[in-house]
Design an enzyme around this catalytic site. Structure first.
Site, short mmCIF file in Angstrom:
data_model
loop_
_atom_site.label_atom_id
_atom_site.label_comp_id
_atom_site.label_asym_id
_atom_site.label_seq_id
_atom_site.Cartn_x
_atom_site.Cartn_y
_atom_site.Cartn_z
N HIS A 14 3.44 1.86 2.05
CA HIS A 14 4.04 2.26 3.33
C HIS A 14 5.54 2.04 3.33
O HIS A 14 6.06 1.14 2.66
CB HIS A 14 3.35 1.58 4.53
CG HIS A 14 3.68 0.13 4.74
ND1 HIS A 14 2.71 -0.84 4.79
CD2 HIS A 14 4.85 -0.53 4.95
CE1 HIS A 14 3.26 -2.03 5.02
NE2 HIS A 14 4.56 -1.85 5.11
N ASN B 70 0.81 -1.21 0.00
CA ASN B 70 0.00 0.00 0.00
C ASN B 70 0.85 1.27 0.00
O ASN B 70 0.34 2.36 0.23
CB ASN B 70 -0.96 0.01 1.19
CG ASN B 70 -0.24 0.00 2.54
OD1 ASN B 70 0.99 0.04 2.61
ND2 ASN B 70 -1.01 -0.05 3.62
N GLU C 24 1.90 4.21 7.44
CA GLU C 24 0.80 3.80 6.58
C GLU C 24 0.29 5.00 5.76
O GLU C 24 0.62 6.15 6.05
CB GLU C 24 -0.33 3.22 7.43
CG GLU C 24 0.05 2.02 8.28
CD GLU C 24 0.10 0.71 7.48
OE1 GLU C 24 0.19 0.75 6.24
OE2 GLU C 24 0.05 -0.36 8.12
#
Length: 253
Positions: free
Chosen positions: A147, A145, A152
């Protein structure tokens, strides 16, 4: 095709496979230690850097690189796992690297997942990095994603070492290291994005087709906090090392 290209100001090295990419990263780390025997290294955990660490062990044993003057700081640690827990990042680093090279264990630092006062511990970790002279070379992996460390999507550009909540996606991805997903901690300590960007040099390694989309967004998409790795494009000394599968989504000539 094996090549080195500039993508939006980022030196991007594409190797034939994961082993070659991992060895290229090991060479970059060794070169840093050769330049400065008392280098401060920022290190990462997870499956991606394992081959790089194996290569560094081989290089150390052959006399090609000497870690006796090196200090290291790891990016992150699960909250609730002590340094002797089998799935802690401290145990990972000991097993995958530190126990097999001539680094001084007293100069290998990993956040304390069982700190009584997490905020105070995070502030201390920042001050320890500063007292060591800052990080000379920071090794990163790349989450699906986007990160970096446990920053995050949505993590602030100016964030420092802190406690974070892990996303369900990250928990699911990390469940492979535990007996069940229920055992995966939901919180972690991580260096912040600003802490990472303070490093003098950053090397990011990504391998496998599963990382291709994240790599493309990092190098060719918008630069914003929704894809934290894209913020690396604000740094002036980043090298991204990929295998051909991870580079599959890039518009390479």
């Amino acid at each position: 095709m094996i090549q080195t290209v500039q993508i939006n100001g980022i030196e991007t090295i594409v190797k034939a496979d994961g082993e070659q990419a991992s060895h290229a990263v090991a060479d970059l780390i060794a070169a840093q230690v050769h330049r400065k025997a008392d280098s401060v290294l920022g290190l990462a955990t997870g499956g991606t850097p394992v081959q790089t660490y194996r290569r560094l062990i081989e290089m150390n044993r052959s006399g090609a690189v000497d870690f006796s003057g090196v200090t290291s700081f790891n990016l992150d640690e699960y909250i609730g796992l002590g340094g002797d827990h089998p799935q802690s990042f401290r145990v990972f680093m000991n097993e995958q690297l530190f126990d097999h090279i001539n680094i001084d264990p007293a100069r290998t630092f990993v956040p304390d997942g069982c700190a009584a006062d997490v905020a105070a511990h995070c502030a201390k970790y920042e001050s320890m990095i500063e007292s060591a002279g800052g990080i000379d070379l920071q090794l990163l992996g790349l989450g699906h994603n986007g990160h970096i460390a446990f920053n995050e999507p949505g993590s602030p550009r100016d964030s420092r070492t802190r406690q974070v909540d892990l996303t369900p996606e990250t928990i699911e991805k990390n469940a492979r290291f535990f007996d069940s997903i229920d055992e995966v901690p939901c919180h972690a300590i991580t260096m912040g994005i600003a802490t990472i960007l303070d490093a003098r040099q950053i090397v990011l390694l990504a391998t496998g087709a599963g990382k291709a989309d994240a790599v493309a967004k990092m190098l060719e998409g918008p630069v914003d906090e929704s894809h934290p790795a894209s913020l690396l494009r604000n740094h002036d000394h980043v090298t991204v090392v990929l295998d051909q599968d991870a580079a599959g989504g890039l518009r390479l000539d």
